[in-house]
Design a protein around this motif. Structure first.
Motif, mmCIF file in Angstrom:
data_model
loop_
_atom_site.group_PDB
_atom_site.id
_atom_site.type_symbol
_atom_site.label_atom_id
_atom_site.label_comp_id
_atom_site.label_asym_id
_atom_site.label_seq_id
_atom_site.Cartn_x
_atom_site.Cartn_y
_atom_site.Cartn_z
ATOM 1 N N UNK A 101 3.754 -28.783 -31.935
ATOM 2 C CA UNK A 101 2.380 -28.654 -32.297
ATOM 3 C C UNK A 101 2.087 -27.678 -33.401
ATOM 4 N N UNK A 102 1.336 -28.003 -34.539
ATOM 5 C CA UNK A 102 1.075 -27.013 -35.438
ATOM 6 C C UNK A 102 -0.495 -26.553 -35.722
ATOM 7 N N UNK A 103 -0.985 -25.376 -35.919
ATOM 8 C CA UNK A 103 -2.142 -24.912 -36.233
ATOM 9 C C UNK A 103 -2.187 -24.042 -37.193
ATOM 10 N N UNK A 104 -3.357 -23.963 -38.066
ATOM 11 C CA UNK A 104 -3.507 -23.155 -39.234
ATOM 12 C C UNK A 104 -3.404 -21.859 -38.775
ATOM 13 N N UNK A 105 -2.708 -20.902 -39.520
ATOM 14 C CA UNK A 105 -2.712 -19.581 -39.168
ATOM 15 C C UNK A 105 -3.169 -18.889 -40.171
ATOM 16 N N UNK A 106 -4.372 -18.191 -39.970
ATOM 17 C CA UNK A 106 -5.161 -17.442 -41.088
ATOM 18 C C UNK A 106 -4.828 -15.988 -41.249
#
Length: 402
Positions: A240-245
């Motif tokens: 899984x990949x999630x945007x990292x701010x």
């Protein structure tokens, strides 16, 4: 101009990361190619640290000791005037960082820090970029895990893409960075993170950063922008990949503004990579909870008490820790994938990145681009730092599978 007494001074040398940086650089003193000093506000702690270093190696007698305090501007000015490069590990930088960067900008001293605080970086750029250009020095933020693996990893990947695709200035370049880490944080990092979260609602600069995730920037006819936020399963990565701010994406985009080889239109997406869905949900839930609890004084203080400043992971924890950043770059039909790998990201490798950055400024200065002001690691040290880190065990690799 007063002669520089030292090549490198480490300010905040008695802190957890400061000590790791001192230990790393002290091991490089054997060839006598540079001079080193430790600095901080506590004379007794500094001399205790030096005595420990001398007990390890008598050659460390040559390490200087300097007392300076961020609350005493004159002492910071004097410290900056004595050295070619000033490293500061004193954070949170939003609270304690400006005195060092102001002194370096005015005295023409190259500056390195470990901040991941966007608020601090943006304010220092506005206040000291032109000053540093006039005194011809480099003010370089984010010289640890925030954000060297990402910033230099993208530079490395784009250069490989350029070799395959040829001229990229007229092309659209799309790059995605995926980070995986294993390890634990120190008290200093925890306090910095909590304090940064507590200021989200108050700080317009940070709000602008969140908005920049979907907004682009025109630079001399070129378009620099961030990929739209995503949460998805990537079948190639099997994760899984999630945007990292985090600040890393902002640093990469700033480098893209400075390098035409990043393409006419450059888009960068920055992601956290997690293999298992339950862990992803726990990470997102924990992250959201900490942000929410940081907004209130009582709960914020309780969070800060969980991990006092000055505490860090054990040697065993650091030996087991690791990181991997995977960089995918494409332009038209041309694609490359690269990786940056290392050990403990927050401390062992961060001290290495910070130290090698300083050595690049001192020992490789003749080969660096004559650019000054507030710069990214890629813009200031580029390929010289990639080579140094690769030789030091942080490996930059071109992979075959996209």
């Amino acid at each position: 101009m007063t002669p520089r007494v030292y090549d490198i001074v480490i300010f905040g040398a008695t802190g957890f990361t400061g000590q790791l940086t001192v230990q790393y650089l002290s091991q490089k003193l054997v060839d006598g190619t540079f001079s080193l000093a430790i600095a901080g506000r506590n004379f007794n702690k500094l001399h205790t640290l030096k005595n420990e270093l001398v007990a390890i190696d008598r050659g460390n007698e040559v390490i200087g000791v300097e007392v300076a305090d961020v609350a005493d501007e004159a002492s910071m000015m004097a410290l900056a005037a004595k050295t070619r490069v000033l490293i500061t590990t004193v954070g949170p930088y939003t609270e304690f960082g400006e005195a060092a960067i102001k002194a370096c900008a005015e005295k023409g001293t190259d500056y390195l820090d470990l901040t991941g605080e966007l608020e601090f970086v943006e304010r220092m750029y506005a206040k000291y970029d032109m000053v540093a250009r006039s005194t011809k020095c480099r003010l370089i933020h984010c010289c640890g895990f925030d954000s060297i693996p990402h910033d230099l990893g993208v530079l490395f990947a784009v250069q490989q893409l350029s070799e395959e695709a040829g001229e990229l200035v007229r092309s659209d370049v799309f790059v995605d960075g995926y980070v995986k880490v294993g390890g634990r944080i120190s008290g200093g990092t925890w306090h910095t993170m909590i304090n940064a979260f507590s200021r989200l609602a108050k700080n317009l600069d940070v709000v602008k950063f969140w908005r920049s995730l979907t907004q682009g920037k025109d630079v001399d006819g070129r378009r620099i922008r961030a990929a739209k936020p995503q949460l998805k399963y990537d079948y190639t990565l099997r994760s899984w990949v999630v945007s990292l701010p985090t600040i890393d994406g902002q640093v990469v985009r700033r480098s893209a503004e400075l390098f035409e080889q990043y393409g006419r239109r450059f888009t960068y997406g920055h992601y956290l990579q997690i293999r298992r869905l339950p862990k992803l949900l726990m990470t997102l839930g924990g992250f959201s909870s900490v942000i929410a609890l940081s907004q209130f004084k009582w709960t914020r203080n309780k969070l800060l008490e969980l991990l006092p400043q000055g505490e860090g992971p054990t040697d065993g924890d650091r030996e087991r820790a690791w990181f991997k950043v995977t960089i995918r770059a494409r332009s038209g039909r041309h694609k490359v994938v690269a990786s940056v790998r290392g050990g403990d990201p927050g401390y062992t490798e961060t001290a290495k990145m910070l130290s090698e950055s300083a050595l690049a400024l001192v020992l490789d200065n003749a080969h660096l681009e004559p650019v000054y002001g507030v710069l990214t690691p890629a813009a200031a040290m580029g390929n010289r730092l990639i080579e140094r880190l690769d030789q030091a065990g942080i490996k930059f690799t071109l992979l075959e599978d996209y």
